[in-house]
Design a protein around this motif. Structure first.
Motif, short mmCIF file in Angstrom:
data_model
loop_
_atom_site.label_atom_id
_atom_site.label_comp_id
_atom_site.label_asym_id
_atom_site.label_seq_id
_atom_site.Cartn_x
_atom_site.Cartn_y
_atom_site.Cartn_z
N ALA A 110 2.05 -20.47 -61.93
CA ALA A 110 1.63 -21.45 -60.93
C ALA A 110 0.23 -21.15 -60.40
CB ALA A 110 2.64 -21.47 -59.77
N PHE A 111 -0.20 -19.90 -60.56
CA PHE A 111 -1.56 -19.46 -60.23
C PHE A 111 -2.61 -20.36 -60.88
CE2 PHE A 111 -5.21 -16.99 -61.70
CZ PHE A 111 -5.56 -16.16 -60.64
N TYR A 112 -2.30 -20.87 -62.08
CA TYR A 112 -3.28 -21.62 -62.85
C TYR A 112 -3.39 -23.09 -62.44
CZ TYR A 112 -3.20 -17.49 -65.79
OH TYR A 112 -3.29 -16.20 -66.24
N MET A 566 -14.79 -12.25 -59.99
CA MET A 566 -13.84 -11.17 -60.26
C MET A 566 -12.71 -11.66 -61.16
SD MET A 566 -13.87 -9.04 -56.68
CE MET A 566 -13.06 -7.63 -57.43
N ALA A 567 -11.55 -10.99 -61.10
CA ALA A 567 -10.47 -11.23 -62.05
C ALA A 567 -9.96 -12.66 -62.03
CB ALA A 567 -9.32 -10.26 -61.76
N ASP A 568 -9.94 -13.29 -60.85
CA ASP A 568 -9.40 -14.65 -60.75
C ASP A 568 -10.07 -15.59 -61.74
OD1 ASP A 568 -9.61 -13.17 -58.16
OD2 ASP A 568 -8.15 -14.70 -57.53
N GLY A 569 -11.41 -15.60 -61.70
CA GLY A 569 -12.16 -16.50 -62.55
C GLY A 569 -11.96 -16.20 -64.03
N LEU A 570 -11.89 -14.92 -64.39
CA LEU A 570 -11.67 -14.54 -65.78
C LEU A 570 -10.34 -15.09 -66.29
CD1 LEU A 570 -12.26 -12.94 -68.36
CD2 LEU A 570 -11.29 -10.92 -67.25
N LEU A 571 -9.28 -14.91 -65.50
CA LEU A 571 -7.96 -15.35 -65.94
C LEU A 571 -7.89 -16.86 -66.08
CD1 LEU A 571 -5.65 -12.94 -63.93
CD2 LEU A 571 -6.15 -12.89 -66.38
N TYR A 572 -8.54 -17.58 -65.16
CA TYR A 572 -8.56 -19.03 -65.28
C TYR A 572 -9.21 -19.48 -66.57
CZ TYR A 572 -6.56 -20.80 -60.96
OH TYR A 572 -5.69 -21.17 -59.97
N ASN A 577 -9.08 -21.87 -71.86
CA ASN A 577 -9.51 -21.87 -73.26
C ASN A 577 -8.33 -21.76 -74.22
OD1 ASN A 577 -12.18 -22.06 -72.44
ND2 ASN A 577 -12.49 -19.84 -72.44
N LYS A 578 -7.29 -21.07 -73.76
CA LYS A 578 -6.09 -20.93 -74.60
C LYS A 578 -5.31 -22.23 -74.68
CE LYS A 578 -1.77 -18.31 -74.98
NZ LYS A 578 -0.93 -17.24 -74.37
N ASN A 579 -5.16 -22.91 -73.54
CA ASN A 579 -4.34 -24.11 -73.50
C ASN A 579 -5.13 -25.37 -73.84
OD1 ASN A 579 -1.49 -23.36 -72.23
ND2 ASN A 579 -3.05 -22.08 -71.27
N VAL A 584 -5.70 -28.93 -66.90
CA VAL A 584 -6.13 -27.68 -66.28
C VAL A 584 -7.49 -27.93 -65.63
CG1 VAL A 584 -6.64 -25.24 -66.65
CG2 VAL A 584 -4.93 -26.37 -68.06
N VAL A 585 -7.46 -28.39 -64.40
CA VAL A 585 -8.68 -28.71 -63.66
C VAL A 585 -8.95 -27.59 -62.67
CG1 VAL A 585 -9.82 -30.34 -62.14
CG2 VAL A 585 -8.25 -31.17 -63.91
#
Length: 587
Positions: A110-112, A566-572, A577-579, A584-585
């Motif tokens: 749900a983070f995404y 930081m990590a938040d932006g990387l994971l998004y 890119n994966k999905n 995914v806005v």
């Protein structure tokens, strides 16, 4: 010999900090096997954000509000405190039932979903703010804490660490942390203080430990006190709280400190150490710089890695120490490390592969001040050859050598985002800053990033001495470039110029049109200066421009999590890119 290493609040809860895992691995490599490390920042956040703790805080706030009625009601502080407590009593019951759901959002897919993420961040910060009313006027959020006490004044720090009424961390430590520290029976406790928001929480912890067991040697390390070496000579009161400070790098210093605490207590043999002996504060200026090629892979064992506020783990990693450029007029980060050194690329790859395998993660954040171009090329080539599908981001400088071909290779090797210190898009200001950056290189590099599919974050400084309002607007117009705004993952964060201690500009004020520089009154641990200018924006005008720039950017860029470096932006970005889904806005 048992060593306990502690990382106190407040820090961003999205990923662990690198200092303690680096020290832990080195101590174990060199025979100190009994090392415990704890990230108290994330531990306390996890504990506070529960229905049970929120409910207990609500009951305490209710009791305090009742008792407050017995105080004099003509005091301005009375009315402000009463309003804060009243707001908490009215609002907190809803948050009591939401905080655990919010944490679960930040730790799940749900983070995404941006709406869910933003709601969760709001719940977390509002719950912490409302609970903080018990210690009015102090306030705690997920990433910071503020008190009326100045962290730049030893007198204020001493008042803060003894203030049962206003120091949030006194009661938190006593209730949730102190007993487990004492039960561990360490001979040395090391506290890492790497930013100013950790000063009062870190020294509060030291005070509580010393009160219970004076035999424990408490040492404090980190970049904050490295910048305050000369000031430490004059502030005897801090040595009533701690036994020593380790400045600059800590691996060999902490290892030798272990040997001395476990032996003859001959502290003059410990490099990088500031300590008090027979009432005299001494500095061992046999400063030691580590050979990065002899250091082991960081060890994160003991860190509660499942508690960070992300659905996947992002680990920090380092390819170098220091800054290879070291010329920026506004910067004093070069003081954290006395010289620039690189780690061999084969060892970096061993680090990445070992950490990826051991902690089940593919995501890494390079914590270097700026990763050099040659190192970027080598790492990218090795990652491509390894086929490990590592995803990463890190800080770099605008260099001519950062060509389209290099960026394309970096993207193929898993680079998701780069963090740039743009500072200004006005060439005159860049030259004044001694950035060594040309506007055409900036524009070309960012255009090539877009072509390669690499996102970028831009840091901007507002109000560098002699900068005019028109020149600041030139930078604002550039960062509001429509092409950047519509690219995936673009982010920008302005900061207001501050005259930092030991930055090159301080040593040559006339070159920068400065009318005066002075230390703030009462700041015996000051890290910056007040100043007046002969030309360009005054500090007051610069602050107005900064607020304007923030407002303009806030209207176009979401501040969390996407507008972060930081990590938040990387994971998004990895998720996007994966999905590769339109839904995914991220802004």
């Amino acid at each position: 010999m048992k060593v306990l290493l502690l990382f106190p609040p407040s820090w961003h809860p999205s990923q662990p900090y690198l200092s303690l895992p680096s020290l832990t691995a080195f101590l174990k490599q060199n025979g100190v096997s009994d090392v415990i490390q704890r990230d108290l920042n994330i531990e306390l956040l996890d504990m506070l954000l529960t229905q049970k703790t929120c409910g207990e805080s609500y009951n305490k706030i209710t009791d305090k509000l009742r008792g407050l009625e017995e105080r004099l009601i003509n005091s301005l502080n009375y009315h402000e405190e009463r309003n804060a407590l009243t707001e908490a009593v009215e609002a907190l019951p809803w948050f009591i039932h939401q905080v655990e759901r919010a944490k679960n959002i930040l730790r799940s897919d749900a983070f995404y979903h941006l709406d869910s993420y933003m709601e969760a961040v709001h719940i977390v910060n509002e719950a912490l703010r409302l609970m903080s009313s018990l210690f009015y006027p102090s306030v705690m959020t997920a990433v910071s804490n503020t008190m009326r006490f100045s962290v730049y004044s030893s007198n204020d720090i001493l008042q803060a660490i003894h203030s049962e009424r206003e120091n949030i961390f006194l009661s938190l430590y006593k209730e949730y942390v102190l007993s487990s520290i004492l039960e561990a029976t360490p001979k040395i406790v090391g506290i890492s203080i790497t930013n100013t928001s950790q000063i009062i929480p870190g020294l509060t912890l030291a005070k509580l430990i010393k009160e219970q067991n004076r035999e424990i040697h408490i040492t404090v390390g980190g970049s904050v006190f490295t910048k305050l070496i000369e000031e430490l000579k004059k502030v005897d009161s801090l040595f009533t709280l701690v036994d020593s400070f380790i400045v600059f790098e800590g691996e060999h210093a902490l290892l030798e400190l272990c040997a001395q605490v476990d032996g003859k207590n001959d502290f003059k043999k410990v490099p990088n150490l500031v300590y008090r002996e027979k009432g005299v504060i001494k500095i061992n200026d046999n400063y030691f710089s580590e050979d990065l090629n002899t250091l082991p892979t960081p060890d994160f064992k003991g860190f509660p890695l499942s508690l960070y506020f992300t659905p996947s783990l992002v680990l920090p990693i380092q390819t170098s120490r220091g800054c290879y450029y070291r010329k920026c007029a506004f910067c004093n980060l070069h003081l954290d490390h006395r010289n620039f050194r690189l780690r061999r690329t084969d060892l970096i790859m061993e680090d990445i592969q070992k950490l990826s395998r051991e902690y089940q993660t593919k995501c890494f954040f390079f914590t270097d001040e700026s990763v050099p171009m040659n190192k970027l090329r080598e790492i990218s080539q090795c990652l491509l050859e390894s086929r490990d599908e590592i995803k990463w981001m890190g800080g770099v400088r605008f260099e001519k050598a950062l060509t389209g071909d290099v960026l394309k290779k970096m993207a193929e090797a898993g680079c998701q985002k780069l963090v740039f210190g743009l500072e200004s898009y006005c060439q005159r200001v860049l030259d004044k800053m001694k950035k060594g950056t040309k506007r055409d290189v900036v524009k070309k590099t960012l255009d090539e990033c877009l072509k390669a599919g690499i996102s970028f974050h831009l840091y901007v400084i507002v109000g560098f001495p002699t900068e005019t309002e028109n020149e600041a607007m030139e930078t604002l117009d550039f960062v509001l470039n429509e092409e950047y705004l519509h690219s995936a993952g673009y982010s920008c964060l302005p900061s207001l110029f501050g005259m930092e201690k030991d930055s090159p500009i301080v040593n040559n004020p006339s070159e920068y049109g400065l009318a005066s520089i002075r230390s703030p009154i009462g700041e015996d641990l000051g890290l910056g200066y007040l100043y007046a200018v002969k030309e360009g924006m005054s500090p007051q005008k610069a602050e107005e421009m900064y607020n304007y720039m923030i407002s303009k950017l806030s209207g176009t860029l979401c501040p969390f999590p996407y507008n972060y470096s930081m990590a938040d932006g990387l994971l998004y970005l990895v998720y996007r890119n994966k999905n590769n889904k339109e839904e995914v806005v991220l802004r």
